[in-house]
Design an enzyme around this catalytic site. Structure first.
Site, PDB file in Angstrom:
ATOM      1  N   ASP B 411       0.831  -1.194   0.000  1.00  0.00           N
ATOM      2  CA  ASP B 411       0.000   0.000   0.000  1.00  0.00           C
ATOM      3  C   ASP B 411       0.873   1.255   0.000  1.00  0.00           C
ATOM      4  OD1 ASP B 411      -2.871   0.906   0.455  1.00  0.00           O
ATOM      5  OD2 ASP B 411      -1.864   1.926   2.126  1.00  0.00           O
ATOM      6  N   GLU B 440       1.607  -0.478  -5.063  1.00  0.00           N
ATOM      7  CA  GLU B 440       0.391   0.314  -5.293  1.00  0.00           C
ATOM      8  C   GLU B 440       0.767   1.788  -5.257  1.00  0.00           C
ATOM      9  OE1 GLU B 440      -3.578   2.212  -3.686  1.00  0.00           O
ATOM     10  OE2 GLU B 440      -1.689   2.065  -2.618  1.00  0.00           O
TER      11      GLU B 440
END
Lengths: 690, 690
Positions: B411, B440
């Site tokens: 993330d 990401e």
């Protein structure tokens, strides 16, 4: 301070390639613009600076870098280097704590947040830290100012905080004194972390600073004139001496040349000496080839090798006198550095191990089967005693450099290891940074570039064989583009003692005019081999070589023979000195013409209002006419404007209209236009004078 | 052996950039072709080889490099790496003494030179030296052969010498055993000489070997299905547990997915917990955001942080059971690695120094004024104790890797230092080379590339917002070009829990079909976030975010709701498994269509005879028709040939003629063709069967 990994990434630093493995080149006073991708994680603001110092100097100079607007994390800064020396550069980038904080406060004020006591305390702590740094650096006044800023920030209200923190003095002081934690040096960036992860210690991640060789201006801008001292007087029955060279020097001076370049002046071998037209047999009294260097049987102070003058030319003192005379005339001397040893060279006697030895104990001569060059022994640059050989050859160059020769034209560098040149050139330039090395590498393109990368100041080029519009446009577009424009400086030669191109052989005077104008305007540095100005074009049959070449014999010449192009040469060299646009290289742009025999290009200098426009017919045989397309935007002219141009060659003026204009060129008389924009009629306001 | 400088120059080694600073990537069994400029001074012939070894292994593998014909000193060699590991490479090049000698003899024989006694002696000495080397290496048979060659060369006549020296065995033996003096290792070449000239000792010129990360095939080819375990049963009143996830897993299996990706499964903070639709107030019993990680107040074996499972989902044992179940079905698990700490994370308690501390002793929460994220405390990656933090986070990943999770979706990696990721990924892959990291990073392009350079296996892309023909063509052309194609692997997501693009919001089922086909065919790796198959498109007003997002609440769902596109997904995943052309990335080519709403591209695998042709309408609203231009040369077809194609989506067949063919697509029913060439009618011989 404990080691911390960097957070700012610095990448793709131009004009440096291969992570700065090879230096780029500039001349004194030229601007160097450095760009890099600089970014970090998160939303912090970044500050960056470009730093440079002379190699060996402990002190860095520095200028802030700026993000290029809409440049996608591309940053830039420029500097001008004023010393003829090698510089190293680095980029430093860090989280800009103050502006990050300022940005946060502004956002909160704009969002109507009023309780910012903690934020203000954080800002004042930044100021106090900077004040402490300033005091440690002895800048007490800055320190006091920062402390007072700290107080006013701490006690600011949400109403007056913006006013306080947007004071230019505060920004300037913090830029100067703030902590640069997390700074990240050039070319290490994140990858230094590999050192933390793996076996090799951090010390292997020593930063490699990229370099800039800053040469003197002559490295970029000069006109060379090459002649054989023994031919100075054009007497076919005997050779001239160094003391007899002044007429030739003065003639070159009148033509406007800056550099007098002499092929080798050293003792010439007698063993297997070549005769006229490269004949393997040599009659008594023939002078030999100056490139078969070394004769230990002649009486010379330094043994008859590369550190001596051939006795038939004179003595070392005569040489010094000639150098002095040339320098008094505002010119300088270039010497040939040809690492060729005749069988009589003292090295053969003293260091047979430097050569290739054959199983029978003999030394291998040069060969290109079936051709044999028995008058030259190649050196083995990787012999076990290679280091003394490399040092000795370096000493040869230093010997002549101490005798005030600071330009060396290097013969066939591509047949010696690239590493050797890096060794020699850097050692010589350490002592004499003004030394210029011209690479005579007529070889494959990557080798030519490699020699430039490891230090050659200039290089011969394929220009000698590029004749058509397509060939010239292609080749010069390539030469003026990155990366090579930053390290490869062309020196254009329409002829050399080894090369009389077919174009010159077939085209008579018109061909010489065309090739001369091209050489003298396409590049700021060019040269001619003497005889060119006389349009000498007698060749060996079906070869691009001179008939009765003076490489092998005494040469009879009338240096003012009819049909010479000395007036043109004189005029064009004068133009080159007057127009700064003709004094740099990568300011070249090609433009459209509708005739493939007419080439049109411009050269533009930031010091001059308009570019010079050069239009030249490449046809030595037929008249050529056609329409050229003037780049009106470069002239800052409306596409349909009328304007006048002055031909600097003929002094004619032309009234031109819009971009499309007609030209008519002839092989004899008007081979080219060199046009200066003299009067523009852009708008009605131009008529207000009347 | 005494140190000698190298003579061969090795430059511009592709696919490595920045002198091999960052590794390139391949998967097991993929070919790696390495090219380099290799040349030396003089006229000697060169030999070169590409060498590679697993990082840490002492032994090199090697394959000869060849000069590319007319390649201007460009050399190439290929190798296939069969192990999931990191490899390092080097190039070695040296003067090929034997072939240089052979070439000289041939030239002399051709020139009719007959006295070559010395030359033959030199050749036989080369053989004797090689024989000695062979014997030293224990290859006595080779040694004996070489000695006999030495004898026959020494005693050869000019008549039979060519026959002798052109024997393949001689060449092979000498290639194997000859001295490689003057060898030059990768990336040092001539510049190592700088070390001889300057202060730093030679040891700083340690070669930096470029690297290749060889991943397992799933790094390049896989289909991901993301779901929140608590939503597995679609019950809006309560969350499902890990033990209740099997139905969802089986459904994904039926649709043909390979990877089940779970958003964070760890304990969720209670302090400042967010409510429905990201509300700052949270009612009792609301489940919280899985990205606000850490709750030391819950009873968990590892303190309630990143190494625990949220008790409401189950235990670590339940997790292990689910992983086992998924693996039994031939799929694998991807976990989210989100370095977000809620105020209740054990780190806040145990390591307050890892966070940003404010002057009042409090810890700074995340902010983007005026937005406050009081439920998340960012970590300070450069705190004085940074090394323990970096080690701890690495330990978290290793903890899950040991529990058989070998894929991590990371993330927001762009808000942590790039150097940190290089540290973490290399440490994890040292222990578990099969670990895959998906970045990401929806951020600026250079940061996305930097993360890929330092080790991320895959990356999210801008595909999510590239909808028009122009946008898609531009972006994918860029992605499939050097240098990034060699280190940046796209993983295409038409939606994520954070992003419901306007295209999907506005276009209904047709839009979902279009985006699905694009994702699943433009790249071998793609994923969908569950709900996509149901065409869920309810958004927050004027935002690209889901209404009632399950990030903040329990979500009621019918996993077989009418209007779902599960049959299409199932069909296309099956096609991907069947056609190797859909299993690699840089085999993509775009082709012309005369309608800007119709996109046409092909994918070609060396394992398949013909490329697949993919023709898709990008318009979810109107029918579109037009002519496409089939790349006949890629199909090895005559420009006017007739041929049949089979639509793999609809099973229809079409008879096409020449390159220009008509297509008609509709938003409902026939959004795309995926065409396989089934029958060619190229020449008369094709009819011989009848």
């Amino acid at each position: 301070m404990a080691l911390r990994p960097s957070t700012v990434v610095i990448e793709n630093v131009s004009p440096f390639h291969d992570r700065g493995l090879h230096p780029v080149k500039r001349v004194v006073g030229q601007t160097l613009t450095v760009e890099a991708d600089i970014f970090k994680d998160g939303h912090d603001l970044i500050a960056a600076c470009l730093k440079w110092r002379r190699l060996g100097s402990p002190e860095w100079h520095s200028v802030p870098m700026s993000a290029i607007p809409n440049g996608n994390d591309r940053w830039a800064a420029s500097c001008v280097l004023f010393e003829n020396a090698v510089f190293e550069l680095t980029i430093e980038a860090w989280k800009d704590a103050f502006h990050t904080w300022q940005h946060e406060i502004e956002a909160k004020v704009n969002a109507g947040i009023s309780d910012m006591q903690l934020e203000l305390l954080e800002g004042s702590l930044l100021c106090e830290q900077a004040a402490q740094n300033a005091r440690a650096g002895g800048m007490n006044q800055d320190s006091d100012l920062l402390l007072s800023f700290a107080n006013s920030i701490r006690s600011a209200s949400s109403k007056n905080i913006l006013e306080t923190l947007q004071q230019p003095a505060l920004s300037a002081l913090l830029e100067h004194h703030a902590d640069r934690v997390e700074s990240s040096e050039f070319f290490i960036s994140s990858s230094s972390i590999r050192a933390l992860v793996e076996t090799p210690p951090l010390s292997t991640a020593v930063p490699l600073y990229p370099r800039v060789i800053v040469d003197r201006k002559a490295a970029l801008f000069s006109a060379w004139y090459e002649f054989f001292p023994r031919s100075a007087q054009g007497d076919g029955s005997r050779g001239s001496t160094l003391r007899e060279c002044l007429d030739r020097v003065d003639d070159a001076k009148r033509m406007g040349f800056d550099v007098i370049y002499f092929p080798p002046i050293h003792p010439i071998g007698v063993t297997a000496r070549k005769g006229k037209n490269n004949s393997v047999s040599c009659a008594h009294g023939e002078p030999g080839v100056p490139y078969a260097i070394g004769n230990r049987h002649q009486a010379c102070p330094n043994g008859g090798g590369h550190c001596d003058v051939a006795p038939e030319l004179g003595s070392l003192e005569d040489f010094d006198w000639l150098v002095e005379q040339i320098q008094q005339r505002g010119m300088e001397v270039a010497l040939d550095f040809a690492i060729n040893c005749s069988p009589d060279h003292p090295y053969v006697h003293l260091h047979p191990d430097w050569f290739y030895q054959r199983p029978d104990g003999s030394i291998k001569y040069a060969e290109n089967p079936p051709k044999k060059y028995q008058d030259v022994f190649p050196l083995n640059f990787h012999n076990p005693d290679w280091r003394s050989l490399w040092e000795e050859l370096t000493a040869v160059v230093l010997f002549w450099a101490r005798r005030k020769v600071r330009i060396f034209r290097v013969d066939n560098p591509h047949t010696k290891p690239v590493a050797f040149w890096e060794f020699l050139i850097s050692k010589v330039q350490q002592q004499f940074p003004d030394t210029i090395f011209l690479s005579e590498a007529f070889t494959k393109p990557k080798m030519m570039l490699a020699l430039a990368k490891v230090g050659f100041t200039q290089s011969y080029t394929y220009f000698t064989w590029r004749n058509t519009k397509h060939e010239i446009t292609d080749y010069f577009t390539q030469l003026t583009q990155a990366p090579q424009k930053d390290f490869f400086r062309p020196n254009l030669w329409p002829n050399t003692p080894d090369i009389l191109p077919f174009f010159l052989q077939f085209g008579g005077q018109a061909a010489f005019v065309i090739r001369f104008i091209l050489a003298a305007t396409l590049s700021p540095t060019y040269g001619i081999y003497s005889g060119f100005e006389l349009c000498e074009n007698q060749a060996l049959p079906n070869k691009e070589e001179y008939l009765d070449s003076e490489k092998y014999q005494f040469k009879a010449r009338d240096w003012s023979a009819p049909g010479n192009i000395k007036p043109l040469i004189t005029k064009l060299n004068a133009l080159r000195n007057r127009h700064s646009s003709l004094q740099s290289f990568d300011n070249l742009a090609f433009h459209h013409t509708d005739n493939d025999s007419i080439l049109f290009y411009s050269k533009h200098s930031p010091d001059e209002l308009d570019p010079l426009l050069i239009i030249i017919s490449l046809d030595y045989q037929h008249p050529q006419e056609g329409f050229i397309e003037v780049p009106m935007h470069l002239l800052n002219l409306h596409p349909s404007a009328s304007f006048t141009v002055l031909d600097l060659l003929s002094n004619e003026q032309f009234l031109w209209h819009g971009s499309k204009n007609y030209v008519s060129l002839t092989p004899h008389g008007r081979q080219a236009h060199i046009l200066q924009i003299t009067r523009k009629q852009v708008t009605e306001t131009d008529y207000l004078d009347f």
